[in-house]
Design a protein around this motif. Structure first.
Motif, PDB file in Angstrom:
ATOM      1  N   LYS A 124      70.405   6.090 -24.239  1.00  9.27           N
ATOM      2  CA  LYS A 124      70.342   7.375 -24.952  1.00  9.27           C
ATOM      3  C   LYS A 124      68.924   7.932 -24.932  1.00  9.27           C
ATOM      4  O   LYS A 124      68.715   9.131 -24.695  1.00  9.27           O
ATOM      5  CB  LYS A 124      70.827   7.187 -26.384  1.00  9.27           C
ATOM      6  CG  LYS A 124      70.855   8.470 -27.202  1.00  9.27           C
ATOM      7  CD  LYS A 124      71.395   8.208 -28.606  1.00  9.27           C
ATOM      8  CE  LYS A 124      71.433   9.507 -29.428  1.00  9.27           C
ATOM      9  NZ  LYS A 124      71.960   9.270 -30.798  1.00  9.27           N
ATOM     10  N   THR A 161      82.254  10.984 -15.690  1.00  7.56           N
ATOM     11  CA  THR A 161      82.330  12.153 -16.568  1.00  7.56           C
ATOM     12  C   THR A 161      80.939  12.513 -17.062  1.00  7.56           C
ATOM     13  O   THR A 161      79.978  11.761 -16.873  1.00  7.56           O
ATOM     14  CB  THR A 161      83.238  11.859 -17.766  1.00  7.56           C
ATOM     15  OG1 THR A 161      82.734  10.719 -18.479  1.00  7.56           O
ATOM     16  CG2 THR A 161      84.669  11.558 -17.302  1.00  7.56           C
ATOM     17  N   PRO A 163      78.022  12.775 -19.644  1.00  8.92           N
ATOM     18  CA  PRO A 163      77.696  12.007 -20.850  1.00  8.92           C
ATOM     19  C   PRO A 163      77.763  12.870 -22.107  1.00  8.92           C
ATOM     20  O   PRO A 163      77.502  14.072 -22.058  1.00  8.92           O
ATOM     21  CB  PRO A 163      76.268  11.519 -20.588  1.00  8.92           C
ATOM     22  CG  PRO A 163      75.723  12.421 -19.539  1.00  8.92           C
ATOM     23  CD  PRO A 163      76.879  12.863 -18.713  1.00  8.92           C
ATOM     24  N   ARG A 164      78.124  12.240 -23.208  1.00  6.73           N
ATOM     25  CA  ARG A 164      78.238  12.947 -24.480  1.00  6.73           C
ATOM     26  C   ARG A 164      76.906  13.598 -24.845  1.00  6.73           C
ATOM     27  O   ARG A 164      75.837  13.069 -24.562  1.00  6.73           O
ATOM     28  CB  ARG A 164      78.651  11.959 -25.573  1.00  6.73           C
ATOM     29  CG  ARG A 164      79.028  12.616 -26.891  1.00  6.73           C
ATOM     30  CD  ARG A 164      79.643  11.614 -27.826  1.00  6.73           C
ATOM     31  NE  ARG A 164      78.759  10.477 -28.073  1.00  6.73           N
ATOM     32  CZ  ARG A 164      79.100   9.451 -28.847  1.00  6.73           C
ATOM     33  NH1 ARG A 164      80.304   9.386 -29.384  1.00  6.73           N
ATOM     34  NH2 ARG A 164      78.241   8.468 -29.041  1.00  6.73           N
ATOM     35  N   ASP A 165      76.954  14.743 -25.433  1.00  7.47           N
ATOM     36  CA  ASP A 165      75.787  15.523 -25.869  1.00  7.47           C
ATOM     37  C   ASP A 165      75.158  16.351 -24.748  1.00  7.47           C
ATOM     38  O   ASP A 165      74.134  17.020 -24.975  1.00  7.47           O
ATOM     39  CB  ASP A 165      74.703  14.637 -26.501  1.00  7.47           C
ATOM     40  CG  ASP A 165      75.202  13.860 -27.701  1.00  7.47           C
ATOM     41  OD1 ASP A 165      76.071  14.390 -28.426  1.00  7.47           O
ATOM     42  OD2 ASP A 165      74.748  12.717 -27.906  1.00  7.47           O
ATOM     43  N   TYR A 166      75.770  16.312 -23.558  1.00  2.32           N
ATOM     44  CA  TYR A 166      75.231  17.111 -22.456  1.00  2.32           C
ATOM     45  C   TYR A 166      76.354  17.924 -21.816  1.00  2.32           C
ATOM     46  O   TYR A 166      77.529  17.559 -21.901  1.00  2.32           O
ATOM     47  CB  TYR A 166      74.557  16.211 -21.411  1.00  2.32           C
ATOM     48  CG  TYR A 166      73.386  15.457 -21.978  1.00  2.32           C
ATOM     49  CD1 TYR A 166      72.144  16.058 -22.127  1.00  2.32           C
ATOM     50  CD2 TYR A 166      73.534  14.131 -22.409  1.00  2.32           C
ATOM     51  CE1 TYR A 166      71.079  15.357 -22.679  1.00  2.32           C
ATOM     52  CE2 TYR A 166      72.477  13.433 -22.965  1.00  2.32           C
ATOM     53  CZ  TYR A 166      71.243  14.052 -23.093  1.00  2.32           C
ATOM     54  OH  TYR A 166      70.188  13.377 -23.652  1.00  2.32           O
ATOM     55  N   SER A 167      75.984  19.012 -21.167  1.00  2.43           N
ATOM     56  CA  SER A 167      76.981  19.880 -20.552  1.00  2.43           C
ATOM     57  C   SER A 167      76.954  19.725 -19.030  1.00  2.43           C
ATOM     58  O   SER A 167      75.924  19.360 -18.443  1.00  2.43           O
ATOM     59  CB  SER A 167      76.725  21.348 -20.917  1.00  2.43           C
ATOM     60  OG  SER A 167      75.446  21.758 -20.464  1.00  2.43           O
ATOM     61  N   LYS A 177      73.681  11.479 -15.594  1.00  3.14           N
ATOM     62  CA  LYS A 177      74.899  10.678 -15.418  1.00  3.14           C
ATOM     63  C   LYS A 177      74.617   9.266 -14.911  1.00  3.14           C
ATOM     64  O   LYS A 177      75.528   8.433 -14.849  1.00  3.14           O
ATOM     65  CB  LYS A 177      75.859  11.386 -14.443  1.00  3.14           C
ATOM     66  CG  LYS A 177      76.529  12.620 -15.041  1.00  3.14           C
ATOM     67  CD  LYS A 177      77.253  13.456 -13.991  1.00  3.14           C
ATOM     68  CE  LYS A 177      78.461  12.728 -13.437  1.00  3.14           C
ATOM     69  NZ  LYS A 177      79.208  13.581 -12.472  1.00  3.14           N
TER      70      LYS A 177
END
Length: 220
Positions: A124, A161, A163-167, A177
């Motif tokens: 993170k 996919t 990663p969470r918190d990113y577009s 990624k």
């Protein structure tokens, strides 16, 4: 230098990976390991001059990794690795995190660096550092000599996919990624057995150092 008998031991081990053979050749193993420890002692001294995060007090015996495999949850029950690994952490005495890693294996030796499969908290933090300061990382990994030595940094294992918190439209999504942040450079048998082997490998570590510094800065 890595002695020919060290590579010879590993070559024979591939064809005789069992406890009976190993015990009968324990003296050869001990001699090979002593060669690795002496080599590692020199290498730590050189890399410390390049990367001050590498402790000059690092115990080379602890840097030379165990040859015994953990076979408890593996289908392959061969008890020994077919290589010697040397881990030199880039942050003091503790193994893990950003490091320099040397693998000695006949015909398949290499020097590597970076951070392989960071734990969740570190991953993170690294992603956050990339998001904030991607230009600093790109300056390192896109430098022509770096690419020539280590290839395309982005071509290593990535999430399928976002990663969470990113577009998905983040301009640095290919870097975000990544699951690991590592580089490799192959070494042939002649190189690791040469009188200049430590100097050569330390020189490659100097090219890895900016990446390790970036990763260390990310995780604090």
């Amino acid at each position: 230098m890595i002695q020919p008998q060290t590579l010879g031991f590993l070559t024979d081990l591939v064809d005789n990976n069992n406890r009976e053979w190993f015990q009968a050749n324990k003296e050869r193993y001990d001699t090979a390991r002593e060669n690795l420890i002496a080599f590692t002692t020199e290498l730590i001294s050189k890399v410390h001059q390049i990367d001050p995060g590498v402790s000059a007090d690092l115990d080379p015996k602890k840097s030379v990794m165990r040859i015994y495999r953990d076979i408890r949850f593996r289908k392959d029950k061969t008890p020994y690795k077919n290589n010697f690994g040397i881990s030199i952490p880039s942050h003091g005495l503790k193994l893990g995190g950003a490091e320099y890693y040397l693998q000695i294996q006949p015909g398949k030796s290499f020097i590597a660096g970076g951070y392989w499969m960071p734990e969740a908290e570190h991953l993170k933090a690294i992603r956050q550092e990339i998001d904030y300061n991607a230009a600093d990382l790109k300056k390192i990994i896109d430098e022509p000599e770096f690419v020539k030595l280590f290839g395309d940094f982005k071509k290593q294992e990535q999430l399928k996919t976002v990663p969470r918190d990113y577009s998905a439209d983040n301009e640095n999504i290919e870097l975000l990624k990544l699951k690991s942040f590592v580089v490799f450079h192959p070494l042939n048998d002649k190189q690791i057995q040469s009188a200049d082997a430590v100097k050569l490998i330390a020189g490659l570590c100097s090219k890895i150092y900016p990446l390790n510094a970036f990763l260390k800065n990310a995780i604090g």
